[in-house]
Design a protein around this motif. Structure first.
Motif, PDB file in Angstrom:
ATOM      1  N   PHE A   1      75.520  95.243  38.799  1.00  0.00           N
ATOM      2  CA  PHE A   1      74.632  95.299  37.653  1.00  0.00           C
ATOM      3  C   PHE A   1      73.561  94.227  37.830  1.00  0.00           C
ATOM      4  O   PHE A   1      73.842  93.171  38.415  1.00  0.00           O
ATOM      5  CB  PHE A   1      75.406  95.059  36.348  1.00  0.00           C
ATOM      6  N   PRO A   2      72.364  94.473  37.331  1.00  0.00           N
ATOM      7  CA  PRO A   2      71.291  93.478  37.507  1.00  0.00           C
ATOM      8  C   PRO A   2      71.620  92.170  36.798  1.00  0.00           C
ATOM      9  O   PRO A   2      72.029  92.177  35.639  1.00  0.00           O
ATOM     10  CB  PRO A   2      70.057  94.171  36.897  1.00  0.00           C
ATOM     11  N   GLU A   3      71.458  91.044  37.529  1.00  0.00           N
ATOM     12  CA  GLU A   3      71.683  89.713  36.959  1.00  0.00           C
ATOM     13  C   GLU A   3      73.022  89.625  36.248  1.00  0.00           C
ATOM     14  O   GLU A   3      73.126  89.116  35.133  1.00  0.00           O
ATOM     15  CB  GLU A   3      70.548  89.374  35.983  1.00  0.00           C
ATOM     16  N   SER A   4      74.090  90.109  36.910  1.00  0.00           N
ATOM     17  CA  SER A   4      75.394  90.220  36.260  1.00  0.00           C
ATOM     18  C   SER A   4      76.005  88.870  35.910  1.00  0.00           C
ATOM     19  O   SER A   4      76.952  88.808  35.127  1.00  0.00           O
ATOM     20  CB  SER A   4      76.361  91.009  37.156  1.00  0.00           C
ATOM     21  N   MET A   5      75.492  87.763  36.479  1.00  0.00           N
ATOM     22  CA  MET A   5      76.011  86.448  36.136  1.00  0.00           C
ATOM     23  C   MET A   5      75.527  85.978  34.768  1.00  0.00           C
ATOM     24  O   MET A   5      76.002  84.969  34.256  1.00  0.00           O
ATOM     25  CB  MET A   5      75.590  85.428  37.201  1.00  0.00           C
ATOM     26  N   SER A   6      74.617  86.723  34.162  1.00  0.00           N
ATOM     27  CA  SER A   6      74.038  86.304  32.884  1.00  0.00           C
ATOM     28  C   SER A   6      74.789  86.867  31.685  1.00  0.00           C
ATOM     29  O   SER A   6      74.440  86.552  30.544  1.00  0.00           O
ATOM     30  CB  SER A   6      72.557  86.733  32.806  1.00  0.00           C
TER      31      SER A   6
ATOM     32  N   GLY B   1      78.349  95.086  26.376  1.00  0.00           N
ATOM     33  CA  GLY B   1      77.422  94.792  25.279  1.00  0.00           C
ATOM     34  C   GLY B   1      76.416  93.733  25.684  1.00  0.00           C
ATOM     35  O   GLY B   1      75.226  93.829  25.353  1.00  0.00           O
ATOM     36  N   GLY B   2      76.872  92.715  26.407  1.00  0.00           N
ATOM     37  CA  GLY B   2      75.952  91.699  26.910  1.00  0.00           C
ATOM     38  C   GLY B   2      74.945  92.285  27.883  1.00  0.00           C
ATOM     39  O   GLY B   2      73.785  91.869  27.916  1.00  0.00           O
ATOM     40  N   PHE B   3      75.378  93.259  28.688  1.00  0.00           N
ATOM     41  CA  PHE B   3      74.465  93.944  29.615  1.00  0.00           C
ATOM     42  C   PHE B   3      73.347  94.644  28.846  1.00  0.00           C
ATOM     43  O   PHE B   3      72.165  94.570  29.231  1.00  0.00           O
ATOM     44  CB  PHE B   3      75.266  94.950  30.449  1.00  0.00           C
ATOM     45  N   MET B   4      73.686  95.306  27.744  1.00  0.00           N
ATOM     46  CA  MET B   4      72.670  96.015  26.951  1.00  0.00           C
ATOM     47  C   MET B   4      71.681  95.018  26.349  1.00  0.00           C
ATOM     48  O   MET B   4      70.456  95.228  26.401  1.00  0.00           O
ATOM     49  CB  MET B   4      73.345  96.826  25.843  1.00  0.00           C
ATOM     50  N   ILE B   5      72.189  93.931  25.782  1.00  0.00           N
ATOM     51  CA  ILE B   5      71.315  92.943  25.150  1.00  0.00           C
ATOM     52  C   ILE B   5      70.415  92.279  26.187  1.00  0.00           C
ATOM     53  O   ILE B   5      69.198  92.119  25.970  1.00  0.00           O
ATOM     54  CB  ILE B   5      72.156  91.884  24.403  1.00  0.00           C
ATOM     55  N   TYR B   6      71.004  91.907  27.317  1.00  0.00           N
ATOM     56  CA  TYR B   6      70.225  91.226  28.365  1.00  0.00           C
ATOM     57  C   TYR B   6      69.134  92.142  28.918  1.00  0.00           C
ATOM     58  O   TYR B   6      68.004  91.700  29.162  1.00  0.00           O
ATOM     59  CB  TYR B   6      71.148  90.767  29.483  1.00  0.00           C
ATOM     60  N   THR B   7      69.459  93.403  29.109  1.00  0.00           N
ATOM     61  CA  THR B   7      68.512  94.326  29.731  1.00  0.00           C
ATOM     62  C   THR B   7      67.391  94.705  28.774  1.00  0.00           C
ATOM     63  O   THR B   7      66.214  94.758  29.158  1.00  0.00           O
ATOM     64  CB  THR B   7      69.234  95.589  30.210  1.00  0.00           C
ATOM     65  N   LEU B   8      67.747  94.963  27.504  1.00  0.00           N
ATOM     66  CA  LEU B   8      66.734  95.354  26.520  1.00  0.00           C
ATOM     67  C   LEU B   8      65.932  94.162  25.997  1.00  0.00           C
ATOM     68  O   LEU B   8      64.896  94.330  25.360  1.00  0.00           O
ATOM     69  CB  LEU B   8      67.396  96.084  25.353  1.00  0.00           C
ATOM     70  N   ARG B   9      66.424  92.945  26.228  1.00  0.00           N
ATOM     71  CA  ARG B   9      65.748  91.708  25.800  1.00  0.00           C
ATOM     72  C   ARG B   9      65.623  91.597  24.285  1.00  0.00           C
ATOM     73  O   ARG B   9      64.697  90.977  23.765  1.00  0.00           O
ATOM     74  CB  ARG B   9      64.351  91.618  26.423  1.00  0.00           C
ATOM     75  N   ARG B  10      66.582  92.178  23.586  1.00  0.00           N
ATOM     76  CA  ARG B  10      66.604  92.084  22.125  1.00  0.00           C
ATOM     77  C   ARG B  10      67.949  92.600  21.641  1.00  0.00           C
ATOM     78  O   ARG B  10      68.739  93.136  22.428  1.00  0.00           O
ATOM     79  CB  ARG B  10      65.480  92.905  21.503  1.00  0.00           C
ATOM     80  N   ILE B  11      68.221  92.424  20.344  1.00  0.00           N
ATOM     81  CA  ILE B  11      69.431  92.989  19.760  1.00  0.00           C
ATOM     82  C   ILE B  11      69.229  94.499  19.634  1.00  0.00           C
ATOM     83  O   ILE B  11      68.304  94.947  18.950  1.00  0.00           O
ATOM     84  CB  ILE B  11      69.733  92.373  18.385  1.00  0.00           C
TER      85      ILE B  11
END
Length: 450
Positions: free
Chosen positions: A370-375, A380-390
């Protein structure tokens, strides 16, 4: 007749050196060490030659080349007259002489390639340890016999390798990839059952997975306050039965310790109250940071003799709790009955809990990364990180041929994600889904679509 017998004898000698060469190179160190532990001195000699193979292989090569040259000389000198007699007299003498010198060379070469090279090497590759044990004593005698010449060639080859900057001995480092390959081979050969392989895979993941991937998150922690009333404690126990409960002073960020449910049960059976002040024995908590791996957390449990740990972030706030049972559940994987976080709806879609560890998602859907999976830790964190918002309901992300769509949110927390496999090119009976707001084709480009 004598020429043929001499060639057969030379072929047997050559096959011996072929056996010795391949069996030493192919013998497995772990299997040899097991033989050494059983008292087989020959296995220790093989290991010694594997660690310092220069003199061994030098002797083998001297023997092979010397036999090949000798066989060529014998073949031409002893067999040429026989081939000469078989050729028709109608051919000129010069032609017959050339053919009579070429045919023995071809015959001897084919015979040696088949019986002195290919067949011995196949046998040695099929059972290297058995062959090596049979030839090692004889090879030691041959090495002693040819020691002066072998030492000279070995020293010369060592100097050349050193001058070229190349290693002259093999390393027996075993990497995780080697172990995974051995497990795959063992499973395919039937030596490992599928359940055993899953268990071993999970053991390796202990050094990769972080504590948050197996812990009970902050929102799901059931805790008692020190001044909590008995009626409230009873209601929480009935609503959320657990083996241990966290005790806090004021709120969840001020943990005092924890209490075992069996201690509370014992007080109930004895007719005592459940008030926590001056009541049941409260055990001090084990505090660990959320940056530990599961393997490191197990070391902490073992060192402190505790079964529950409070997980804090860098700001000192509680992010969850983890027990030894949580790690055991992760180890057992799908070998034990447990509440599934990934539920299959049909052949193309799955409902995934928002707190499902991203490692589990990668394993179930065979996604390499997954992109930047260490973040982030969860889907759910993947969705928030990728969309850059809640995210909102129906927001989605497309990655690795799957559509990740938010279907349920509770107070800004992603409760459930619908994962749908997108249709492959030319796949009949399916159409691409649309709707919502998301990101398409993650990795190379990010394109907003609505």
């Amino acid at each position: 007749m004598y020429g043929i017998l001499i060639i057969i004898f030379l072929a047997l000698l050559s096959s011996f050196f072929a056996f010795a060469e391949i069996s030493l190179a192919a013998s497995r160190r772990l299997k040899l060490k097991g033989m050494v532990e059983k008292g087989d001195a020959r296995a220790s000699q093989i290991i010694a030659f594997q660690e310092q193979p220069g003199l061994y292989f030098t002797t083998v090569q001297i023997g092979l080349n010397a036999i090949a040259i000798l066989a060529g000389i014998v073949g031409e000198s002893l067999l040429s007259p026989h081939f000469m007699d078989l050729l028709p007299l109608s051919l000129s003498l010069s032609v017959r002489t050339k053919i009579a010198s070429i045919l023995p060379f071809l015959a001897v070469t084919m015979f040696f390639v088949l019986f002195a090279d290919l067949i011995p090497k196949r046998i040695a590759m099929a059972m290297p340890e058995k062959v090596a044990l049979r030839v090692i004593d004889k090879m030691r005698r041959v090495i002693l016999l040819m020691a002066p010449l072998a030492w000279a060639f070995n020293a010369l080859s060592g100097l050349i390798c050193k001058w070229l900057g190349m290693p002259d001995m093999r390393k027996e480092d075993i990497t995780p990839d080697d172990l995974y390959a051995m497990m795959e081979a063992g499973t395919m050969a039937g030596l490992l059952r599928a359940q055993e392989k899953i268990l071993i895979d999970n053991v390796f993941e202990l050094d990769i997975r972080m504590v948050p991937s197996a812990m009970t998150t902050r929102d799901n922690v059931v805790f008692f306050r020190m001044d909590e009333k008995e009626e409230s404690i009873r209601e929480k126990i009935v609503a959320s039965p657990h083996s241990t409960y966290v005790i806090c002073e004021k709120d969840i960020d001020h943990v005092v310790g924890y209490v075992d449910s069996k201690v509370l049960l014992e007080r109930v059976l004895k007719g005592h109250d459940l008030l926590l002040q001056d009541g049941p024995a409260i055990r001090p908590p084990l505090i660990i940071p959320d940056t530990l791996t599961l393997a490191e957390a197990m070391d902490q449990f073992k060192g402190k003799g505790e079964t529950l740990a409070v997980v804090l972030n860098e700001y000192g706030l509680l992010v969850g709790i983890i027990t030894l049972q949580d790690i055991m559940r992760m180890l057992m994987g799908n070998l034990v009955g447990e509440e599934q976080q990934i539920v299959k709806r049909d052949d193309y879609s799955w409902l995934v809990d928002g707190v499902t560890p991203i490692e589990d998602v990668m394993e179930v859907f065979s996604i390499d990364e997954f992109p930047e999976s260490m973040s982030y830790e969860t889907v759910g964190g993947f969705m928030i990180y990728t969309l850059r918002r809640i995210p909102h309901r129906t927001d989605f992300v497309i990655h690795s041929g799957y559509k990740f769509e938010v279907v349920d949110i509770d107070n800004y927390k992603i409760d459930q994600v619908l994962v749908t496999r997108l249709p492959l090119p030319g796949e009949p009976g399916r159409t691409k889904e649309s709707g919502g707001v998301g990101l398409k084709n993650l990795g190379d480009d990010r394109v907003e679509e609505g």
